[in-house]
Scaffold this motif. Sequence first.
Motif, PDB file in Angstrom:
ATOM      1  N   GLY A   1      -1.090   1.272 -10.974  1.00 63.00           N
ATOM      2  CA  GLY A   1      -1.200   0.355  -9.859  1.00 63.00           C
ATOM      3  C   GLY A   1      -1.775  -0.942 -10.387  1.00 63.00           C
ATOM      4  N   SER A   2      -2.324  -1.762  -9.510  1.00 63.38           N
ATOM      5  CA  SER A   2      -2.882  -3.026  -9.990  1.00 63.38           C
ATOM      6  C   SER A   2      -3.990  -2.781 -11.004  1.00 63.38           C
ATOM      7  CB  SER A   2      -3.409  -3.862  -8.821  1.00 63.38           C
ATOM      8  OG  SER A   2      -4.437  -3.169  -8.139  1.00 63.38           O
ATOM      9  N   HIS A   3      -4.928  -1.854 -10.688  1.00 60.72           N
ATOM     10  CA  HIS A   3      -6.050  -1.591 -11.593  1.00 60.72           C
ATOM     11  C   HIS A   3      -6.401  -0.107 -11.660  1.00 60.72           C
ATOM     12  CE1 HIS A   3      -6.655  -5.899 -11.880  1.00 60.72           C
ATOM     13  NE2 HIS A   3      -6.750  -5.979 -10.570  1.00 60.72           N
ATOM     14  N   HIS A   4      -5.426   0.747 -11.360  1.00 53.68           N
ATOM     15  CA  HIS A   4      -5.662   2.191 -11.556  1.00 53.68           C
ATOM     16  C   HIS A   4      -4.485   2.794 -12.311  1.00 53.68           C
ATOM     17  CE1 HIS A   4      -3.115   2.636  -7.941  1.00 53.68           C
ATOM     18  NE2 HIS A   4      -3.059   3.940  -8.178  1.00 53.68           N
TER      19      HIS A   4
ATOM     20  N   CYS B   1       3.117   4.384  -8.432  1.00 50.68           N
ATOM     21  CA  CYS B   1       1.971   3.654  -7.878  1.00 50.68           C
ATOM     22  C   CYS B   1       2.418   2.350  -7.243  1.00 50.68           C
ATOM     23  CB  CYS B   1       0.949   3.316  -8.970  1.00 50.68           C
ATOM     24  SG  CYS B   1       0.099   4.717  -9.669  1.00 50.68           S
ATOM     25  N   GLY B   2       1.865   2.046  -6.057  1.00 50.92           N
ATOM     26  CA  GLY B   2       1.928   0.699  -5.519  1.00 50.92           C
ATOM     27  C   GLY B   2       0.720  -0.060  -6.035  1.00 50.92           C
ATOM     28  N   GLN B   3       0.454  -1.237  -5.497  1.00 50.24           N
ATOM     29  CA  GLN B   3      -0.705  -1.997  -5.957  1.00 50.24           C
ATOM     30  C   GLN B   3      -1.986  -1.179  -5.846  1.00 50.24           C
ATOM     31  OE1 GLN B   3      -1.696  -5.767  -6.668  1.00 50.24           O
ATOM     32  NE2 GLN B   3       0.041  -5.175  -7.942  1.00 50.24           N
ATOM     33  N   MET B   4      -2.204  -0.544  -4.699  1.00 48.19           N
ATOM     34  CA  MET B   4      -3.448   0.204  -4.490  1.00 48.19           C
ATOM     35  C   MET B   4      -3.200   1.548  -3.809  1.00 48.19           C
ATOM     36  SD  MET B   4      -6.251  -2.760  -3.544  1.00 48.19           S
ATOM     37  CE  MET B   4      -5.396  -3.300  -2.057  1.00 48.19           C
TER      38      MET B   4
END
Length: 550
Positions: free
Chosen positions: A160-163, A212-215
């Motif tokens: 995702g964005s940060h995961h 995954c999406g962003q979050m």
Amino acid sequence: MEDEPPPQGVSAKALEATLLSALKMLDVGKWPIFSLCSPEEIKLIRQACVFGSAGNEVLYATENDEVFVLGMNCSGCLGTGDMQSTIEPRRLDSLCGKKIACLSYGSGPHVVLATEEGEVYTWGHNAYSQLGNGTTNHGFVPCQVSTNLVNKKVIEVACGSHHSMVLTSDGEVYTWGYNNSGQVGSGSTANQPIPRRVTSCLQNKIVVNIACGQMCSMAVVENGEVYVWGYNGNGQLGLGSSGNQPTPCRIAALQGIRVQRVACGYAHTLVLTDEGQIYAWGANSYGQLGTGNKSNQSYPTTVNVDKDRVVEIAACHSAHTSAAKTQSGQVYMWGQCRGQSVTFPHLTHFACTDDVFACFATPAVMWRLLSVEPDDHLTVAQSLKKEFDNPETADLKFLVDGKYIHVHKVLLKIRCEHFRSILNNDDEIIEMSEFSYPVYRAFLEYLYTDNIRLPPEDAIGLLDLATLYRENRLKKLCQQTIKQGICEENAIALLSAAVKYEAQDLEEFCFRFCINHLTVVTQTQGFADMDHDLLKNFISKASRVGAFRN
């Protein structure tokens, strides 16, 4: 090089030879960042992923399993050990030789890569522990993630964005990184610094696909159910609500529908069923759901892509673009396309969904690791080229300068009138003393490939052979090679050869070259050793064209 026409025939023995895999060239021409690579470098690329906030970073692997990167290097995401941008490809030694199975990236960006052996490597942005190494320090070189993944073979990765999320060969899902909306599925909103298995209602399920999406995070299990968790402000979890979900939850609205694949955009979701049908839900401000309007949907909604069965869906967490490919090979796109909103699936002229993201997505990044599939089929011409000088399939040897050249009688007879008249079925070894080994080998290889590979000086000998054997096309190729390799030092020798073999066009070319470089040419050893009659003719002809005029 000229196109290679297929030979007219081939021996049964040659056709029995093992056909080795031949790889196509990866078409990356639509991605602007590859304009920084030379054509020679591009020809070697077999896997590639363009990523970053503006498509300004790329990782690629060559046919020799070497790994290179180039681009802006934001947050050290190129893995080169520093944060220096580069317009020249830099080799990642730590990954060379490790065959890449899959790759994903975040918004920082950070990179998660799995090898064919199932090892996981991460590097890049790490402010939220998305590298899974227990720290929040950026990772400037690829490091293996082993905590809780020992003896696990990872077969799929997603960011995702940060995961980050990975899927193992035994159907388990592990997550780590940013968790403000429950996207790691742990039941809390605390960031997760190391990989931990996602359990809850996935505890006894075998997962077959992740995204995954962003979050947010998604998982498809083997019976076709879809489980979702994380941020849901745009309805991207498909649960009929907008509340976040800290642990996996099954999408009840898909009851009775067997989903095969899931793909996530920035805040929208696509799934593909076993019947080739697409369902979509989530954010829709650019028409990315393909429903004909721009209204968000929190329930799965059918997407109508003509009447053809869909075999592939594509989306990327950094974009609001959707794409699909049908069984007949037609590619459709919808959503944000070059700044425009396309609310219905639009038929493109592309052959693959990857081109949709190269040409129309913002940013222009890849939705997956782009790979060339091996093609085990070789044409007859390619097969013959591989069989030249192969002792395992040959039935005739030429002995030249003490070295053997292995060939096939039937091919020589088919390709050359000279051999058709002299070869006998009981011939096994033929000694050749008229020509040198490089020249005769080049000639025999020409019969297999239609091309020659020789320096211009040796091409003179091959020109002699071509004249003797009455191979007119080979004579033209020799003359072309000689013209391309002429210089002041060898100009007189090449001119002498052209005269000797009555190659008038080549003679004229070499003569003009000598006149244009007369001062240097007349000081060479070749000019000093020039045949007396040839020298007289040269001086006479040069005089007639005004070479000695004051």
